[in-house]
Write a protein that holds these residues in place. Structure first.
Motif, mmCIF file in Angstrom:
data_model
loop_
_atom_site.group_PDB
_atom_site.id
_atom_site.type_symbol
_atom_site.label_atom_id
_atom_site.label_comp_id
_atom_site.label_asym_id
_atom_site.label_seq_id
_atom_site.Cartn_x
_atom_site.Cartn_y
_atom_site.Cartn_z
ATOM 1 N N TRP A 72 0.889 -1.168 0.028
ATOM 2 C CA TRP A 72 -0.083 0.083 -0.058
ATOM 3 C C TRP A 72 0.835 1.310 -0.068
ATOM 4 O O TRP A 72 0.683 2.257 -0.807
ATOM 5 N N GLU A 73 1.663 1.404 0.930
ATOM 6 C CA GLU A 73 2.631 2.412 1.154
ATOM 7 C C GLU A 73 3.373 2.702 -0.353
ATOM 8 O O GLU A 73 3.575 3.807 -0.730
ATOM 9 N N ALA A 74 3.809 1.719 -0.637
ATOM 10 C CA ALA A 74 4.654 1.775 -1.995
ATOM 11 C C ALA A 74 3.888 2.437 -2.945
ATOM 12 O O ALA A 74 4.382 3.285 -3.819
ATOM 13 N N ALA A 75 2.694 2.034 -3.206
ATOM 14 C CA ALA A 75 1.793 2.446 -4.317
ATOM 15 C C ALA A 75 1.797 4.127 -4.215
ATOM 16 O O ALA A 75 1.484 4.763 -5.109
ATOM 17 N N LEU A 76 1.560 4.408 -2.950
ATOM 18 C CA LEU A 76 1.305 5.763 -2.587
ATOM 19 C C LEU A 76 2.536 6.399 -2.888
ATOM 20 O O LEU A 76 2.589 7.738 -3.408
ATOM 21 N N VAL A 77 3.699 6.466 -2.246
ATOM 22 C CA VAL A 77 4.758 7.157 -2.075
ATOM 23 C C VAL A 77 5.468 7.149 -3.491
ATOM 24 O O VAL A 77 6.454 8.205 -3.868
ATOM 25 N N ASN A 78 5.315 6.189 -4.366
ATOM 26 C CA ASN A 78 5.960 6.343 -5.704
ATOM 27 C C ASN A 78 4.861 7.100 -6.954
ATOM 28 O O ASN A 78 5.507 7.427 -8.081
ATOM 29 N N THR A 79 3.823 7.557 -6.328
ATOM 30 C CA THR A 79 2.903 8.090 -7.377
ATOM 31 C C THR A 79 2.685 9.626 -6.959
ATOM 32 O O THR A 79 1.924 10.536 -7.745
ATOM 33 N N LEU A 80 2.753 10.001 -5.678
ATOM 34 C CA LEU A 80 1.882 11.117 -5.386
ATOM 35 C C LEU A 80 2.860 11.847 -4.425
ATOM 36 O O LEU A 80 4.238 11.552 -4.185
ATOM 37 N N SER A 81 2.673 13.266 -4.428
ATOM 38 C CA SER A 81 3.664 14.219 -3.591
ATOM 39 C C SER A 81 2.867 14.773 -2.227
ATOM 40 O O SER A 81 1.465 14.738 -1.999
ATOM 41 N N PRO A 82 3.459 15.356 -1.308
ATOM 42 C CA PRO A 82 2.745 15.732 0.036
ATOM 43 C C PRO A 82 1.673 16.828 -0.316
ATOM 44 O O PRO A 82 1.833 17.690 -1.504
#
Length: 388
Positions: free
Chosen positions: A70-80
């Protein structure tokens, strides 16, 4: 039980039973993870995983749980500060929301009753109003393990397309991959999240991301902090058959064997088996006079069934009796469903006789717990099993 003779019935919706062939494969001697034999293993695994996800794109393997994926999906595609549209379909959807919030994302969380999946019309409505395209990703749990509800991902994709919105589609298949029909490419999913201990019939320890070209492009501009989870070093090392970290070699042996088992049965037959077992389980529950938690006939899970008990009965007490007397482990109610439901897992390495034995244990345990049921539940399940 004075003595638990016979095998234990592990009928939680994951981790699931690990077949003997997979256990034997895992027990093979470890090899050099920088040698030519390992490189061949890696290339073989990555090629075959594509057929499980129904994709021609890359699949990333992590030594992790599904939460890590889950975390990998978010941190690789999105910004703060990016906005994410997510849906409260159950306990795990809620946890994904919390993870996103902890990473500094703004989550538009559509509240739900935990008895329905994602409503594609609501997806279209929310994205249609987002004329400035502030929403960067839509997060959907395909099969909500806490409720036994399967969202219609293809319809969600169609809803996104109707609005012309550019948001990424991120889908959790933790309890559906290898159990329920899923099509990464055909359904236009950008990142599919999964793990090893459910339909893939392995112990916990492997997390997966299947990636679209759009997701890989998003990774080039995403600025959420990432190191261990970063796709690019992994994809680069995978080209040579290796990993930028020490891989879980023996779990990878097991993965190779589990994919062989799925291929020998054939994915379509695997899905048909799961669908038949789910139908038999629901037939038993309804014939007992109890209620299946899922309310939409289009959304019943083929991987598990959540059974809602009358308010005067504690589902955890029923589970305790069934485990103690009949050596059958059932899934507990999670979050707001604690004490209200128990979950019957019917995914992974399971045949008709094992399911029938499980349902017999549940039947006897319900009687022993004082839950009023009609005695015809088992017969109803057997009619489904024998009629297919």
């Amino acid at each position: 039980m004075p003595y638990p003779a016979g095998r234990h019935f592990l009928q939680i919706p994951g981790p699931t039973n690990v077949p003997d062939r997979v256990l034997r494969a895992i027990s093979a001697p470890t090899i050099d993870h920088r040698g030519p034999d390992f490189a061949r293993l890696t290339h073989d695994l990555l090629d075959n995983l594509k057929s499980i996800f129904r994709t021609t794109g890359p699949v990333v393997i992590y030594p992790s749980s599904g939460t890590g994926a889950w975390e990998a999906a978010l941190v690789n595609t999105l910004s703060p500060g990016d906005r994410v549209l997510a849906f409260e379909t159950g306990h795990f959807a809620t946890l994904w929301r919390e993870l996103a919030t902890n990473l500094g994302l703004q989550v538009d969380f559509v509240l739900g009753d935990w008895r329905h999946g994602v409503d594609p019309d609501v997806v279209a409505e929310r994205l249609g109003k987002d004329t400035g395209h502030a929403v960067r990703a839509v997060c959907v749990v395909h099969n909500e393990t806490s409720t036994g509800v399967t969202s219609r991902v293809a319809d969600v994709r169609a809803a996104i397309d109707r609005t012309g919105h550019p948001a990424l589609l991120l889908v959790d298949t933790v309890s559906s991959l290898g159990s329920i029909d899923y099509r990464h490419d055909e359904w236009g999913v950008d990142v599919t999240v999964s793990c090893s201990q459910k339909g893939l019939m392995l112990p916990p320890g492997l997390g997966f991301n299947a990636l679209s070209e759009k997701a890989v492009r998003a990774g080039a501009t995403a600025t959420l902090p990432r190191s261990y989870w970063d796709w690019q070093p992994i994809l680069t090392a995978n080209q040579r058959g290796f990993f930028p970290y020490t891989p879980p070699t023996n779990l990878l042996y097991g993965l190779r064997e589990s994919m062989l088992l799925l291929a020998e049965e054939g994915l379509e037959r695997v899905f048909e088996r799961h669908t038949r077992h789910a139908a038999a389980t629901r037939a038993a529950v309804r014939a007992w006079g109890l209620e299946v938690l899922c309310l939409d006939e289009r959304e019943h899970s083929a991987a598990l069934t959540a059974v809602l008990l009358p308010a005067e009965h504690d589902a955890d007490k029923v589970r305790e009796i069934i485990l103690d007397r009949y050596d059958v482990s059932l899934g507990t109610g999670l979050g707001r469903l604690a004490g209200r439901v128990f979950r019957i897992g019917h995914l992974g390495a399971l045949n008709d006789v094992s399911l029938a034995g499980t349902l017999a244990g549940v039947h006897m345990g319900l009687k022993l717990a004082g839950v009023p049921i009609d005695p015809g539940g088992i017969d109803a399940a057997l009619r489904v099993l024998s009629g297919s």
